[in-house]
Design an enzyme around this catalytic site. Structure first.
Site, PDB file in Angstrom:
ATOM      1  N   GLU A  62      -9.829  16.579  51.846  1.00  0.00           N
ATOM      2  CA  GLU A  62     -10.449  17.664  51.038  1.00  0.00           C
ATOM      3  C   GLU A  62      -9.686  18.061  49.935  1.00  0.00           C
ATOM      4  OE1 GLU A  62     -11.228  19.950  49.422  1.00  0.00           O
ATOM      5  OE2 GLU A  62     -12.293  21.537  50.453  1.00  0.00           O
ATOM      6  N   GLU A 106      -7.307  18.547  41.554  1.00  0.00           N
ATOM      7  CA  GLU A 106      -6.325  18.909  42.329  1.00  0.00           C
ATOM      8  C   GLU A 106      -5.647  17.429  42.693  1.00  0.00           C
ATOM      9  OE1 GLU A 106      -7.541  20.629  46.001  1.00  0.00           O
ATOM     10  OE2 GLU A 106      -8.149  22.182  45.041  1.00  0.00           O
TER      11      GLU A 106
END
Length: 558
Positions: free
Chosen positions: A144, A153
């Site tokens: 995730e 990210e």
């Protein structure tokens, strides 16, 4: 051991020293992160568990032991889901030490410590083999690593490395794939957050942005917002919703820059200004378990929309607006590097577009909400009406605000002399000093007859931090005429009790000493009280020597 940390008081601009524990920064990092919102995101958690359970079943059906690699485990939730679903062993990676320690505690308390190994390393530092961090490569990859922009990210480099070094060929991946969608729209509201618009100061004067600002491509970063709170009436779709690109996480992934183009016909004539974008992730190869970020107005019943704040939707501003005609064939191109996306519009498919960047400096100084303020017609008209009512021939005017257009308004409205205590390029005199340092000599021996401010200060995090204007007014008392006019004359702090229609636990700030600033329009809620004025600040007077406070009660209406 306790330490002292310096904080800038946004209200007074003074440096306050506060005693904190040595772990303060770590606690705040976790408390003010999106962990709570993620943990209470039921839609996300259910879809992940369904995907993990299905992946474990597929591996077991092949007669293999299930070895899981969980990159960016956070609290260890997904790893515990995997073991619960029947995984034989799980390697959980977490680079942030305080979070890795928390995950270790959580895993142990839940009885999984024999089947889950927490590794406090970045995935690119993990070793595989006898004596390594992992005894063998994993055959299930769980991650995730996604933000609102999907790849912000570092998902692509992490997947790229994992497929080469940490997982078996043909591994199962949860999620299995991601799809990015985009739609070209015209929106005066959203465009006002990106580019400074001409401002009507009077019937004969218009404030026009400088050519370098008007022609600037703007800030390259994504603008992430809750599109569900942006009314469909505030934008006009010019093209269909396009599938821009798909990433298959079960196969080797490349982090190299790449462009994808989609051609379509313009549905409605208008001005192409903005691209709205979101993504969804499919947890299984068949695409039957889907977690989507589509805004609520795409749902047949908006009540089915799962509100979340750790993932939102993306707004991208085109480098320049473009007039388009119904039926015109155009190509929308998205380009990505390791961590970000950007969009361009053209008449033909392009192999690659350069990342836009700000060349005028304004987009580096002003935030997008600040652009919205400067372009707010009603707000500007209120200022100009107030200025027209007080401007007199021979007025000596002083402005106290950061990057304000008020000096330009005054100059165009006919003030003969203008001095400003902040930096602003234009037809005014700039004084590069702080208010408390200003002396009569800086004013040529004059005293100020009109003190103005929006007020706006770049150091302000919350609306009431702009009360710094009051401290400036107090510091300037020695250079003000006895009958000086001060605009604004006062400020009023108002409150209203509300009930959030979102997961209230995601807004919990018990670990912190003060509430985080939230743009309230993005948080659907209903009022439980009437709005109430709780405190008024009189800028005609100096700041009182003693703190002021207010107490009272307000009845609940629901």
């Amino acid at each position: 051991m306790k330490t002292f940390s310096g904080r800038t008081n946004a209200t007074t601009n003074a440096l306050d020293w506060v005693e904190e524990s040595e772990e303060y920064d770590y606690h705040q990092e976790i408390a003010r992160s999106c962990y709570a919102d993620m943990l209470h995101d039921k839609d996300r958690n259910v879809k992940y568990y369904q995907g993990i359970r299905a992946a474990v079943r597929r591996v077991k059906a092949r007669g293999e032991k299930v070895v899981v690699l969980d990159i960016g485990t956070g609290t260890g939730l997904l790893s515990m889901m995997a073991v619960t679903a029947g995984a034989d062993y799980c390697y959980a990676l977490e680079v942030f030490k305080p979070m890795a320690e928390a995950a270790s505690t959580i895993v142990k308390k839940n009885g999984f410590k024999d089947k889950i190994k927490i590794i406090n390393k970045h995935s690119t530092e993990v070793t595989v083999g006898p004596g390594g961090d992992m005894q063998t490569k994993a055959n299930v990859l769980i991650t995730e690593l996604f933000d609102t922009e999907l790849i912000g990210e570092g998902a692509l480099p992490s997947y790229e490395h994992a497929h080469i070094h940490l997982v078996q060929k043909g591994c199962e991946a949860v999620p299995h794939r991601a799809t990015v969608y985009a739609q070209l729209v015209q929106s005066e509201k959203l465009w006002s957050w990106a580019q400074l618009q001409p401002i009507e100061v009077s019937a004969t004067h218009k404030l026009v942005p400088p050519p370098d600002v008007e022609g600037c491509a703007g800030a390259p970063s994504v603008c992430d917002v809750q599109l569900s709170q942006v009314s469909p009436g505030s934008f006009t779709p010019l093209g269909p919703l396009c599938t821009m690109f798909i990433v298959d996480f079960s196969q080797p992934v490349s982090s190299e820059s790449k462009s994808y183009s989609r051609s379509f016909q313009i549905m409605t004539s208008g001005r192409a200004q903005v691209v709205l974008s979101w993504w969804d992730i499919e947890m299984d190869p068949e695409g039957t378990i889907i977690c989507t970020l589509a805004p609520s107005w795409t749902y047949s019943d908006p009540k089915d929309y799962p509100w979340r704040d750790h993932w939102m939707q993306s707004v991208y501003f085109l480098p320049a607006e473009r007039r388009v005609s119904e039926g015109e064939e155009l190509s929308l191109t998205v380009t990505h590097d390791d961590y970000s996306l950007w969009y361009n519009l053209s008449n033909r498919r392009e192999s690659k577009w350069l990342r836009p960047s700000c060349s005028c400096q304004a987009h580096l100084v002003w935030t997008r909400p600040r652009f919205g303020e400067l372009n707010d017609r009603d707000r500007n008209e209120s200022y100009m009406c107030a200025l027209r009512s007080v401007l007199k021939p021979g007025a000596v005017c002083l402005s106290v605000s950061d990057g304000s257009l008020l000096p330009m308004f005054i100059h165009m409205l006919g003030a003969q002399k203008f001095l400003e205590a902040n930096s602003l390029n234009g037809a005014v005199k700039m004084l590069g000093i702080r208010p408390e340092e200003l002396s009569p000599d800086d004013l040529g021996g004059d005293q100020v007859s009109l003190l103005i401010g929006e007020p706006f200060f770049s150091s302000s995090l919350l609306p009431w931090h702009s009360i710094f204007f009051w401290y400036c007014r107090t510091s300037l008392a020695r250079v003000l005429q006895p009958n000086v006019t001060i605009l604004p004359r006062s400020a009023t702090l108002q409150m209203v009790g509300v009930e959030f229609q979102v997961g209230s636990k995601s807004l919990d700030f018990r670990e912190s000493r003060e509430a985080e600033p939230h743009p309230l329009w993005e948080y659907p809620c209903r009022a439980l009280t009437q709005a109430r004025s709780v405190m008024t600040f009189d800028f005609q007077q100096c700041v009182p020597a003693k703190p002021i406070s207010s107490q009272g009660s307000v009845p609940l209406t629901r």
